[in-house]
Design a protein around this motif. Structure first.
Motif, PDB file in Angstrom:
ATOM      1  N   TYR A   1      43.386 -32.325  49.255  1.00 45.23           N
ATOM      2  CA  TYR A   1      44.502 -31.214  48.988  1.00 45.23           C
ATOM      3  C   TYR A   1      43.691 -30.083  48.740  1.00 45.23           C
TER       4      TYR A   1
ATOM      5  N   LEU B   1      45.480 -36.305  35.458  1.00 39.47           N
ATOM      6  CA  LEU B   1      46.697 -37.208  35.081  1.00 39.47           C
ATOM      7  C   LEU B   1      46.622 -37.340  33.880  1.00 39.47           C
TER       8      LEU B   1
ATOM      9  N   VAL C   1      53.062 -34.717  47.781  1.00 40.63           N
ATOM     10  CA  VAL C   1      53.402 -34.411  46.510  1.00 40.63           C
ATOM     11  C   VAL C   1      53.767 -33.215  46.345  1.00 40.63           C
TER      12      VAL C   1
ATOM     13  N   THR D   1      40.752 -40.943  51.057  1.00 41.17           N
ATOM     14  CA  THR D   1      41.064 -40.348  52.434  1.00 41.17           C
ATOM     15  C   THR D   1      42.047 -39.098  52.401  1.00 41.17           C
ATOM     16  N   ALA D   2      42.519 -38.924  51.366  1.00 43.38           N
ATOM     17  CA  ALA D   2      43.294 -37.806  51.333  1.00 43.38           C
ATOM     18  C   ALA D   2      42.642 -36.448  50.576  1.00 43.38           C
TER      19      ALA D   2
ATOM     20  N   TYR E   1      57.240 -41.815  42.828  1.00 42.05           N
ATOM     21  CA  TYR E   1      56.078 -41.767  41.826  1.00 42.05           C
ATOM     22  C   TYR E   1      56.092 -40.375  41.022  1.00 42.05           C
TER      23      TYR E   1
ATOM     24  N   GLY F   1      54.364 -41.610  49.001  1.00 37.08           N
ATOM     25  CA  GLY F   1      52.933 -41.710  49.608  1.00 37.08           C
ATOM     26  C   GLY F   1      51.879 -40.468  49.294  1.00 37.08           C
ATOM     27  N   GLN F   2      51.465 -39.877  50.398  1.00 36.39           N
ATOM     28  CA  GLN F   2      50.614 -38.954  50.188  1.00 36.39           C
ATOM     29  C   GLN F   2      51.069 -37.463  49.711  1.00 36.39           C
TER      30      GLN F   2
ATOM     31  N   PRO G   1      54.301 -38.285  38.514  1.00 34.48           N
ATOM     32  CA  PRO G   1      53.144 -38.132  37.521  1.00 34.48           C
ATOM     33  C   PRO G   1      53.159 -36.866  36.626  1.00 34.48           C
TER      34      PRO G   1
ATOM     35  N   GLN H   1      44.430 -36.054  55.701  1.00 36.73           N
ATOM     36  CA  GLN H   1      44.354 -37.555  55.798  1.00 36.73           C
ATOM     37  C   GLN H   1      43.325 -37.688  56.688  1.00 36.73           C
TER      38      GLN H   1
ATOM     39  N   SER I   1      42.634 -38.023  46.739  1.00 35.58           N
ATOM     40  CA  SER I   1      43.129 -39.200  46.290  1.00 35.58           C
ATOM     41  C   SER I   1      43.130 -40.289  47.149  1.00 35.58           C
ATOM     42  N   ALA I   2      43.211 -41.492  46.625  1.00 41.22           N
ATOM     43  CA  ALA I   2      43.326 -42.757  47.527  1.00 41.22           C
ATOM     44  C   ALA I   2      44.781 -43.189  47.660  1.00 41.22           C
ATOM     45  N   GLN I   3      45.534 -43.301  46.633  1.00 41.22           N
ATOM     46  CA  GLN I   3      46.866 -43.632  46.622  1.00 41.22           C
ATOM     47  C   GLN I   3      47.675 -42.438  46.211  1.00 41.22           C
ATOM     48  N   GLU I   4      48.350 -42.574  45.031  1.00 39.04           N
ATOM     49  CA  GLU I   4      49.295 -41.533  44.673  1.00 39.04           C
ATOM     50  C   GLU I   4      48.561 -40.319  43.689  1.00 39.04           C
ATOM     51  N   THR I   5      47.640 -40.907  42.756  1.00 38.27           N
ATOM     52  CA  THR I   5      47.015 -40.135  41.795  1.00 38.27           C
ATOM     53  C   THR I   5      46.134 -39.130  42.569  1.00 38.27           C
ATOM     54  N   GLN I   6      46.285 -37.729  42.118  1.00 35.88           N
ATOM     55  CA  GLN I   6      45.538 -36.745  42.739  1.00 35.88           C
ATOM     56  C   GLN I   6      44.347 -36.481  41.830  1.00 35.88           C
TER      57      GLN I   6
ATOM     58  N   TYR J   1      46.743 -29.886  53.461  1.00 40.76           N
ATOM     59  CA  TYR J   1      46.439 -31.578  53.157  1.00 40.76           C
ATOM     60  C   TYR J   1      46.008 -32.196  54.326  1.00 40.76           C
TER      61      TYR J   1
ATOM     62  N   TYR K   1      50.758 -34.075  34.786  1.00 40.83           N
ATOM     63  CA  TYR K   1      49.170 -33.581  34.725  1.00 40.83           C
ATOM     64  C   TYR K   1      49.238 -32.760  33.612  1.00 40.83           C
TER      65      TYR K   1
ATOM     66  N   SER L   1      56.285 -37.740  44.109  1.00 42.46           N
ATOM     67  CA  SER L   1      55.758 -37.951  45.653  1.00 42.46           C
ATOM     68  C   SER L   1      56.356 -39.280  45.990  1.00 42.46           C
TER      69      SER L   1
ATOM     70  N   GLY M   1      40.427 -28.024  36.116  1.00 41.45           N
ATOM     71  CA  GLY M   1      41.453 -28.440  37.004  1.00 41.45           C
ATOM     72  C   GLY M   1      42.556 -29.437  36.460  1.00 41.45           C
ATOM     73  N   PRO M   2      43.719 -29.810  36.746  1.00 40.24           N
ATOM     74  CA  PRO M   2      44.618 -30.505  36.271  1.00 40.24           C
ATOM     75  C   PRO M   2      44.235 -32.084  36.284  1.00 40.24           C
TER      76      PRO M   2
ATOM     77  N   PHE N   1      41.390 -33.780  40.597  1.00 38.35           N
ATOM     78  CA  PHE N   1      41.164 -32.510  40.763  1.00 38.35           C
ATOM     79  C   PHE N   1      39.763 -32.092  40.624  1.00 38.35           C
TER      80      PHE N   1
END
Lengths: 110, 111
Positions: free
Chosen positions: B33, A46, A98, B30-31, A32, A95-96, A34, B50, B95-100, B48, A36, A93, A43-44, B102
């Motif tokens: 950072y 997406l 990044v 759940t995540a 993945y 998963g989590q 992205p 989880q 984040s819940a999936q890939e997108t963070q 990070y 930003y 990334s 803050g940054p 902020f």
């Protein structure tokens, strides 16, 4: 170890021009990618993202080009506007987990 | 809440004091950072979470830095015996999936 290399670190573009920011990654497990956008004092957020099964994704004036074999991807901003002046971060990334690039400060001059 | 919130927005402290920075993530994410951003610099990964556990603490600069997350929600970043080089913007993302997503950051100035 810098897993995502971003260039240039700063960029000045005339209004109406094309802004191009490049990133290269090392870990082929990334799935993945992205971009930003960060305005001063914020803050940054997406902007646009792509997965490695496509070579290009376009949203309005913003396009990501992705080259899986070269492990490179880039952001193109068409018809750049002064309001696009910001810092842009690429990321990769799986998963989590990044990893961010160092950022590119873009200035669009009238 | 609509987004990630952080408090305080600004903090000025004296060298040697302890500070606590708070992050309220988006509900259900759940995540979580923490990053540090020095003036004009990139995003320096700190830690990070989880859920309530921290599988990756590799970015914490020294043992003066610690973080915890309770109830899978709010997180606090604590800096003990602050130094002038700790001055920076501390960003939290969830984040819940890939997108963070902020938060706006906490601007810390150590005098």
């Amino acid at each position: 170890q810098q897993q995502v290399k971003q260039s240039p670190q700063s960029l000045i573009v005339q209004k109406g021009g094309i802004s191009i920011i490049n990133c290269a990654y090392e870990n082929t497990a990334f799935d993945y990618f992205p971009w930003y956008q960060q305005f001063p004092g914020k803050g940054p957020a997406l902007l646009i993202a792509i997965r490695p099964d496509v070579s290009e994704k376009k949203e309005g004036r913003f396009t990501i080009s992705f080259n899986k074999s070269a492990k490179q991807f880039s952001l193109h901003i068409m018809d750049s506007q002064p309001g696009d002046s910001a810092t842009y971060f690429c990321a990769a990334s799986r998963g989590q987990k990044v990893t961010f690039g160092i950022g590119t400060k873009l200035q669009v001059i009238p | 809440g609509a987004g990630v919130s952080q408090s305080p927005s600004n903090k000025v402290t004296e060298k040697g004091k302890d500070v606590e920075l708070r992050c309220d993530p988006i509900s259900g994410h759940t995540a979580l950072y923490w990053y540090r951003q020095s003036l004009g610099q990139g995003l320096e990964f700190l830690i990070y979470f989880q859920g309530n556990s921290a599988p990756d603490k590799s970015g914490l600069p020294s043992d003066r830095f610690s973080a915890e997350r309770t109830g899978g929600s709010v997180s606090t970043l604590t800096i003990q015996r602050t130094q002038q080089e700790d001055s920076a913007v501390y960003l939290c993302a969830s984040s819940a999936q890939e997108t963070q997503y902020f938060g706006p950051g906490t601007r810390l100035l150590v005098l």
